[in-house]
Design a protein around this motif. Structure first.
Motif, mmCIF file in Angstrom:
data_model
loop_
_atom_site.group_PDB
_atom_site.id
_atom_site.type_symbol
_atom_site.label_atom_id
_atom_site.label_comp_id
_atom_site.label_asym_id
_atom_site.label_seq_id
_atom_site.Cartn_x
_atom_site.Cartn_y
_atom_site.Cartn_z
ATOM 1 N N LEU A 58 0.831 -1.177 -0.110
ATOM 2 C CA LEU A 58 -0.042 -0.040 0.020
ATOM 3 C C LEU A 58 0.919 1.387 -0.089
ATOM 4 C CD1 LEU A 58 -3.019 -0.908 2.537
ATOM 5 C CD2 LEU A 58 -3.110 -0.456 0.199
ATOM 6 N N TYR A 59 1.518 1.199 0.990
ATOM 7 C CA TYR A 59 2.806 2.441 0.888
ATOM 8 C C TYR A 59 3.435 2.551 -0.321
ATOM 9 C CZ TYR A 59 7.281 4.441 2.412
ATOM 10 O OH TYR A 59 8.446 5.195 2.308
ATOM 11 N N GLN A 60 3.670 1.510 -0.984
ATOM 12 C CA GLN A 60 4.743 1.611 -2.354
ATOM 13 C C GLN A 60 3.779 2.184 -3.282
ATOM 14 O OE1 GLN A 60 5.781 -2.084 -3.552
ATOM 15 N NE2 GLN A 60 6.530 -1.382 -5.605
ATOM 16 N N THR A 61 2.499 2.227 -3.291
ATOM 17 C CA THR A 61 1.446 2.458 -4.300
ATOM 18 C C THR A 61 0.595 3.542 -4.212
ATOM 19 O OG1 THR A 61 1.553 0.071 -4.731
ATOM 20 C CG2 THR A 61 -0.167 1.430 -5.950
ATOM 21 N N ILE A 62 0.134 3.701 -2.903
ATOM 22 C CA ILE A 62 -0.797 4.782 -2.903
ATOM 23 C C ILE A 62 -0.749 6.212 -3.212
ATOM 24 C CG2 ILE A 62 -0.392 5.308 -0.374
ATOM 25 C CD1 ILE A 62 -3.233 4.927 0.333
ATOM 26 N N SER A 63 0.475 6.618 -3.195
ATOM 27 C CA SER A 63 0.687 8.181 -3.413
ATOM 28 C C SER A 63 0.587 8.387 -4.832
ATOM 29 C CB SER A 63 2.070 8.662 -2.952
ATOM 30 O OG SER A 63 2.281 8.373 -1.365
ATOM 31 N N TYR A 64 0.799 7.386 -5.742
ATOM 32 C CA TYR A 64 0.592 7.695 -6.999
ATOM 33 C C TYR A 64 -0.636 7.582 -7.609
ATOM 34 C CZ TYR A 64 5.576 7.171 -6.363
ATOM 35 O OH TYR A 64 6.928 7.343 -5.988
ATOM 36 N N TRP A 65 -1.814 7.437 -6.811
ATOM 37 C CA TRP A 65 -3.053 7.342 -7.533
ATOM 38 C C TRP A 65 -3.864 8.610 -6.944
ATOM 39 C CZ3 TRP A 65 -5.972 3.763 -9.934
ATOM 40 C CH2 TRP A 65 -5.263 2.524 -10.369
ATOM 41 N N PRO A 66 -5.003 9.183 -7.652
ATOM 42 C CA PRO A 66 -5.460 10.277 -7.331
ATOM 43 C C PRO A 66 -6.242 10.384 -6.075
ATOM 44 C CG PRO A 66 -6.078 9.529 -9.626
ATOM 45 C CD PRO A 66 -5.525 8.416 -8.922
ATOM 46 N N LYS A 67 -6.334 11.704 -5.705
ATOM 47 C CA LYS A 67 -7.111 11.664 -4.353
ATOM 48 C C LYS A 67 -8.695 11.133 -4.390
ATOM 49 C CE LYS A 67 -4.694 16.026 -2.980
ATOM 50 N NZ LYS A 67 -4.880 17.413 -2.657
ATOM 51 N N GLU A 68 -8.903 10.736 -3.069
ATOM 52 C CA GLU A 68 -10.362 9.960 -2.973
ATOM 53 C C GLU A 68 -10.113 8.767 -3.723
ATOM 54 O OE1 GLU A 68 -13.570 12.574 -3.955
ATOM 55 O OE2 GLU A 68 -13.031 13.897 -2.033
ATOM 56 N N HIS A 91 2.382 1.330 7.572
ATOM 57 C CA HIS A 91 3.274 2.215 6.789
ATOM 58 C C HIS A 91 2.761 3.480 6.409
ATOM 59 C CE1 HIS A 91 5.571 -1.762 6.324
ATOM 60 N NE2 HIS A 91 6.620 -0.872 6.437
ATOM 61 N N ILE A 92 1.307 3.322 6.135
ATOM 62 C CA ILE A 92 0.508 4.480 5.784
ATOM 63 C C ILE A 92 0.277 5.393 7.030
ATOM 64 C CG2 ILE A 92 -1.921 5.461 5.055
ATOM 65 C CD1 ILE A 92 -0.318 3.765 2.878
ATOM 66 N N LYS A 93 0.216 4.892 8.217
ATOM 67 C CA LYS A 93 0.060 5.711 9.415
ATOM 68 C C LYS A 93 1.405 6.380 9.697
ATOM 69 C CE LYS A 93 -1.199 5.961 14.290
ATOM 70 N NZ LYS A 93 -1.593 5.037 15.459
#
Length: 289
Positions: free
Chosen positions: A53-63, A101-103
């Motif tokens: 999740l940490y590896q991926t999430i920042s590259y997706w659009p908000k919401e 990792h997100i937190k």
């Protein structure tokens, strides 16, 4: 307008489990756009689910709404939650450490307990072993389709009450960096450490510098050798080891066009330690022969 829905599990694709989750989501809204993060998380490996999740999430659009189902405690008293990140995305998951990792690295704005009296697939109340389909896919699809708001997921719970896994920190000791092998770049066999580039740079490094790399587990030393710090894999010869900065701005260990993990039987996790120490460059002088 629908949000994106992104799913990761440890289910694999050899049976119909993932397809059933898709079906539930599309029955909520046939126009929902669904994507796979991965379904190859090793079975029950909550740590890897958190890291992916940490590896991926920042590259997706908000919401964007993420569903993560690695759930060895399914059917137990563990909670089902949705968290809203500080980057305005949502994660639907069991409360078992998946948000670790997100937190730590992204931040969580708010967390809510899933109210299964409302947010559960109709007529599934007597099944306790497939919450991925009955609770998470259903709730995630309703949230992504804006059938429900985040507030309608269920009651708010304290962020500090969320389950977290231990996260080890890299550090410098006696001129060497000591860290952990957090995860493998599975397909290529590279080692991804928890050593940030900024910490590594405190050794006064430059591309082409040489380093002694030692890897140990709880019982023995597995690897010790000298390798070069390169900008990319092209900075080493075929089959040579190298240090590099990976896509998460952390130090990786690789073999050029080979699998470091397979070559030296190295795994990832809390017991796998790495030490990196800068060594002087060797300069060959013909006059000294």
């Amino acid at each position: 307008m629908n949000r994106f829905l992104v799913i990761q599990t440890d289910f694999g694709l050899s049976d119909g489990a993932v397809s059933a989750m898709y079906g539930v989501a599309l029955n909520v809204n046939p126009s929902l756009r669904i994507f796979d993060l991965t379904h190859d998380i090793p079975q029950y490996n909550i740590w890897e689910a958190s890291y992916r999740l940490y590896q991926t999430i920042s590259y997706w659009p908000k919401e964007t709404v993420f569903i993560s189902v690695v759930d060895p405690g399914v059917g137990s008293e563990r909670r089902s939650i949705v968290v809203k990140t500080k980057s305005n995305q949502y994660i639907v998951t069991p409360d078992n450490g998946t948000i670790t990792h997100i937190k730590k690295y992204i931040g969580i704005e708010e967390a809510r307990l899933i109210d299964e009296k409302v947010n559960r697939l109709p007529n599934s109340g007597h099944s306790y072993t497939f919450h991925g389909r009955d609770v998470y896919a259903y709730t995630g699809a309703r949230l992504a389709s804006e059938v429900i708001t985040f507030e309608q997921v269920g009651p708010e719970i304290p962020i500090d009450s969320l389950i977290e896994l231990p996260v080890l920190e890299a550090y410098i000791q006696n001129g060497a960096i000591k860290g952990n092998i957090d995860i493998l770049d599975v397909r290529f066999g590279n080692l991804w450490t928890n050593i940030d580039r900024s910490l590594f740079q405190k050794l006064d490094v430059d591309y082409g510098d040489s380093f002694e790399v030692t890897i140990e587990n709880e019982t023995r030393q597995v690897y010790k050798n000298i390798m070069t710090f390169g900008r990319s894999f092209a900075d080493s010869h075929l089959g040579e080891p190298l240090l590099y900065v990976n896509s998460l701005d952390k130090i990786g260990v690789a073999i050029n066009q080979g699998s470091f993990a397979k070559a030296y039987h190295i795994e990832a996790g809390a017991k796998w330690k790495i030490t990196i120490c800068k060594v002087p460059k060797f300069v060959y002088n013909e006059n000294s022969v």
